[in-house]
Design an enzyme around this catalytic site. Structure first.
Site, PDB file in Angstrom:
ATOM      1  N   LYS A  56     -26.883 -14.765 -22.177  1.00 58.73           N
ATOM      2  CA  LYS A  56     -27.611 -14.371 -20.968  1.00 58.73           C
ATOM      3  C   LYS A  56     -26.750 -14.543 -19.718  1.00 58.73           C
ATOM      4  O   LYS A  56     -26.690 -13.657 -18.866  1.00 58.73           O
ATOM      5  CB  LYS A  56     -28.901 -15.177 -20.826  1.00 58.73           C
ATOM      6  CG  LYS A  56     -29.784 -14.698 -19.671  1.00 58.73           C
ATOM      7  CD  LYS A  56     -31.116 -15.418 -19.627  1.00 58.73           C
ATOM      8  CE  LYS A  56     -30.975 -16.827 -19.114  1.00 58.73           C
ATOM      9  NZ  LYS A  56     -32.270 -17.501 -18.895  1.00 58.73           N
ATOM     10  N   ASP A  91     -34.341 -12.744 -19.323  1.00 56.48           N
ATOM     11  CA  ASP A  91     -34.910 -14.072 -19.100  1.00 56.48           C
ATOM     12  C   ASP A  91     -36.415 -14.006 -19.401  1.00 56.48           C
ATOM     13  O   ASP A  91     -36.910 -13.007 -19.924  1.00 56.48           O
ATOM     14  CB  ASP A  91     -34.638 -14.555 -17.670  1.00 56.48           C
ATOM     15  CG  ASP A  91     -35.401 -13.734 -16.634  1.00 56.48           C
ATOM     16  OD1 ASP A  91     -35.960 -12.665 -16.981  1.00 56.48           O
ATOM     17  OD2 ASP A  91     -35.450 -14.160 -15.468  1.00 56.48           O
TER      18      ASP A  91
END
Length: 211
Positions: A120, A138
């Site tokens: 991420k 997210d």
């Protein structure tokens, strides 16, 4: 959800916010990298408060490495998980100095090899700093993608892959920012503000609210 509906959704998001940006404050790719590492399980507001004190003192790999873990903790102790983050950031800076001439790499393999940098975080840096089509999923983006049915998936990786596949190419570079901001301010977790949503009529969420 069909292709035409996705196209309309992103056209509206772009019209509403033509140049979306991360809410993390930074002035260099390195500052962005550190801010994103610190933002794990923390708010952008909280990270910004810490980096406003940190970056004027140390905003290069060498300078932060010289602070050491204990020195860095003094600046980031208001952020969750600051002990482990301090350790990761110091290790990351050490690697940048010794292996990359203090330059943040622009590819996934080398980014993910840095301490504290997972998929991420790498996606955020690749997309925001290097303007590569990457999708950092997210909790906000995961929720919005599933709730609207733009790109439903059982886990973060599935949603990431579906977004890269289904988001029209002209919107790929900015889609990450539009979706995270939409989830943060409109498509809230507990009480989505459907009545105030610019894509309410296109969204396929069954339990819409009146607000």
């Amino acid at each position: 959800m069909n292709k035409a509906k996705r196209q309309e959704i992103f056209e509206r998001l772009r019209e509403h916010n033509p140049n979306p940006e991360t809410e993390l404050e930074y002035n260099s790719t390195f500052e962005l990298l550190i801010a994103v590492i610190l933002s794990a399980q923390a708010t952008d507001v909280g990270v910004n408060k810490a980096t406003r004190k940190l970056f004027p003192v140390a905003n290069t790999p060498e300078a932060i490495y010289e602070l050491g873990e204990e020195g860095l903790k003094e600046y980031i102790k208001t952020i969750g998980l600051f002990n482990s983050k301090a350790k990761n950031v110091i290790s990351c800076c050490k690697d940048l100095v010794e292996k990359h001439d203090s330059v943040v790499p622009d590819n996934r393999k080398e980014l993910e090899a840095l301490a504290g940098v997972g998929r991420k975080t790498a996606n955020v840096v690749l997309n925001t700093a290097f303007r590569q089509p990457a999708m950092a999923v997210d909790t906000h983006i995961f929720r919005v993608s599933n709730r609207t049915k733009i790109a439903p998936g059982k886990n973060v990786r599935q949603v990431e892959e579906k977004l890269l596949k289904f988001v029209p190419k002209e919107f790929l570079l900015d889609a990450h920012h539009w979706l995270i901001l939409h989830g943060r301010y409109t498509c809230l977790a507990r009480k989505p503000r459907c009545g105030s949503c610019i894509i309410e009529d296109l969204c396929e969420f069954k339990d819409k609210t009146s607000d």
